[in-house]
Design a protein around this motif. Sequence first.
Motif: not given
Length: 1013
Positions: A998-1013
Amino acid sequence: MFNKSKLALAVQLGLVLGSLATVTTISAQDTNTAEAAVEKIAVTGSRIKSLDQVANSPMLTVNADELNSRADITIDTYMNTLPQVNPAGTTTSNNPGNGGQSNIDLRGLGANRNLVLVDGRRVMVSSSAMTVDLNTIPAAMIDSIEVITGGAGAAYGADAVAGAVNLRLKSNFEGVDFRATHSNHAQERDAEEYNFSAVVGGNFDDSRGNAIIAFDYSKREGMIKSQRDFSANATSTTSFFPEGRYFSSGNNPSQAAVDAVFASYGSAAGSVPANGSLIGFNTDGSLFSAGVFNSPLDVENWRYPVDLSVNGPLFPDVYSYNFDAVNILVLPLERKTFSSKLNFDVTDKTEVFATASWTNYNSETALAPTPFPTVQVQGPDGTVSTRATSAFVSPGSTIANQLIIPVTNPFIPADLMTLLNSRTGDNAALVGSGATEPFLMRQRSLWGGLRGSQRDNTVVQYMLGIRGEINDAWSYDVYAMEGKTTIKQTQTGNLDTQRVMDLLAAPDGGASICAGGYNPFGRNSVSQECADYMTLDATLSREFNQRIMQGYVSGDLFELPSGMLSVVLGYESRRFDYELDPGSLSGPVSGFNTQSPAAGKNRFDDIFAEAFIPLLDGRDFADSLDLTLGFRSSQSQFTDIAKGISGEKDRNSAYKAELSWVIASDLPRIRASYQRAVRAPNFGELFDGGGSAPQYFDPCSASTEFRAANGQAGADLCSATGVGAPDSYVQTPGTQASINTSGNVKLKPETADTFTLGAVHNFSNGLAMSLDYYNIDIEDAIIAPNVNLIIADCYNYYGNNAALSGDYSSCQYIVRGGGDIFFLADPNTADGNIPGINSGFIKTSGLDFQAGYGFDTDMLGGAYIKLGLYANYLLEYKTQELDFLPAIDYADTVAYFGAGLGQSFPKFKVNLNASVNFGDLEWALKGRYIDGMKNRLAVEMPIETQPSGTSGIMYWDTAFTYRLGEHYSVRLGVNNLLDTEPELYAPNVQSGTDPSLYDVVGRRVTLSASVKF
């Protein structure tokens, strides 16, 4: 270049149905994409390259985008959400611990019963159980993950009992791929994680070669259990008090003396029994009583604050130290990886390939301050002793897990001395009798700090190979791999029990040894000099070396009426070396389990073969009918260097038969397989052993159904097994019993038979579905002893001790003190450890269902919608540990502490995926359902009132991805969108729940960024 185009026609059937985890369903418009993806097919449980042999066992594929969708910094966090996986060693494995490592556990059969591969090849192990630590895999290089859950022993060798997990690395990559992620709890702003990775690749020498390098840095902030309300209080108890606890142990004080002392505190006569182990020590010299759970005997004269160090839900009915408040809930982690991959076409028919990687990561586990002592003391003729106290033990007797204190100790409080002076009995195990006999107690070292374990793991591995075409029909593949794992472990908070007892035995209380001596009666301060004298920091080191060589040829042997018969012939050599240096962690140490130096070798020499046989083609009832056969013969031998023992050379065989039947192109393809796997015992099972302290249920507690059903005969058995006053004995919830196991060089391999039967179909409208039945049967299984089963067998829950005799074999394992079961020990071994044996079986069966659908719509501005579902329904998970114990079906049960990691078995697990693509913007929603379960104890002690279980639970994750042109994208996501708390139950694994499941942390906000060339 190699001709792989003959796989292309199989992609729409095999790859699609094996990739539903990604919900990337191949519809008519995706045919070109599917054919392009053919280069990625490698692991299907077979090395045969033929049209219809794609995924003849249940298979699931996760691509890199899906793996990165939750912004997890470790692979296990995502993999443990899949229905085929039982969460085992994870980010929450503090206690029971897993050394900071992360493992994959298919079907709940154990992380040591499946293989982890990279590009279809074995990788470096990181434990004596020969398991692969997923933290050491270069995550930035992963292109996809393939999970085969139908067994793969014949194709890939020992350990593939439950199947194989193959991590496919990027291939022929050109350009730059940079990613950065960050996440933390939405409200508390804790549990922070972040990751930076970069992959750079390019072709050279007119595209004859391709080189890729990657770097990954990850960091996870640890959490302690007091950061979440549900885990702040322990749901189990302890008999080791920071204040100290007195054990009367047969030579009891008089009831009159106890009544008189407690009357001076305002307590009523009889509120504290003289024949128990309830008395603790206040720092002002007065005594307190810890009380008895659910009885008129409450806590008396408690003079400390009622804070988080006190188990609040139990107090003041009973006092127990709350050890969970300072325990770790989520392990901290810092990881750095560097990896590279190279392939070069020497000629049009010959390719050289190589990989190299380096991973270093640091992790930490921490437990509450040390309970002590946890060692045995025997009399002068015994084999286990400590010099300070062995003189107090009668010849031939043993005192376990108790401090032995002479009545001459100067720190004994006056009120305790009053009780000691009233004694007239005799504990035969101690020298002396009456008022002058030494007495027993135990304590917990708050002054020694947490039992911390910091691990520095470094894994280096490199591989070089060559493959090519011999002629138009035959090809070859040869490689050699070498790897090394080095684990340096620093432990803090251990106690040198010998030195503690030296202080207690000294006439001046140890003041002549260190400043102030040692006063164990209460939460008293200890000088730094004495703390340094008693504590023992330790540095352990483990080193694993692995060398693998493999070569095989594959090709078409001859033409049959229905097609070409193709074969694979190969040889594999595996060499493992293991060495453990326990440093100073040996002798009479309390805290972490002591260990002895160990060193060993294992070697395997395998020959293997596969054959693809097209049986029918183009018939009315068989558009195609194909058979694949596989065989592996493995010769193994181990050497225990430390003990100078070499095992006999064993030869074992694994084999398989797989059938693929396409009745007609518009009907589902039927697939079936039978696999025989043979798993040789690993280093841990052969040499190391281990220890644990699981919660147990005590049939002797006065209110149990056992006591009610058996009357005086039941009370007599309880008395015969160490309960001093069975009519008044009440077990405090969550008490724990220690158990130690030892390696056994006489262990033989396990054998496993796996059968699967399924149907797969790709509909013309783009809908793809599969349904598979699986059945895995492991015989001669090597299973760690279950404390509760041995206890239940002693007290006749399974009908084996109908006479309720204390002399029955299972009863001989039980060692009590003050009524409670302290530990289980084997009376037939010198050290009391229980050796591993081949006994019993494990059987599991179930159904896997997958479906995926993708379509364009005129709604929502012409969005493309993808839907996916994959589910597992568990029919049974049955084990029998020993031939005289019953076979118990653990399906639909949730694990408790001591059952082992990955031992919760919901009947039904479902994952739902949906995404809507608006072009540059994509919205994704993922749901995960875990069925409710009854408590595991309910099937182990079936006549007792069933303990609490769990209800069904649903988690939702969502994310928005925005692509800023061709090269840039950002993703904003929320994991556990509804902030759903874990299911709580008792007894449990830890933290009131199963923190791996089970999830023991709780609501988690994630932010991701990617750069591809």
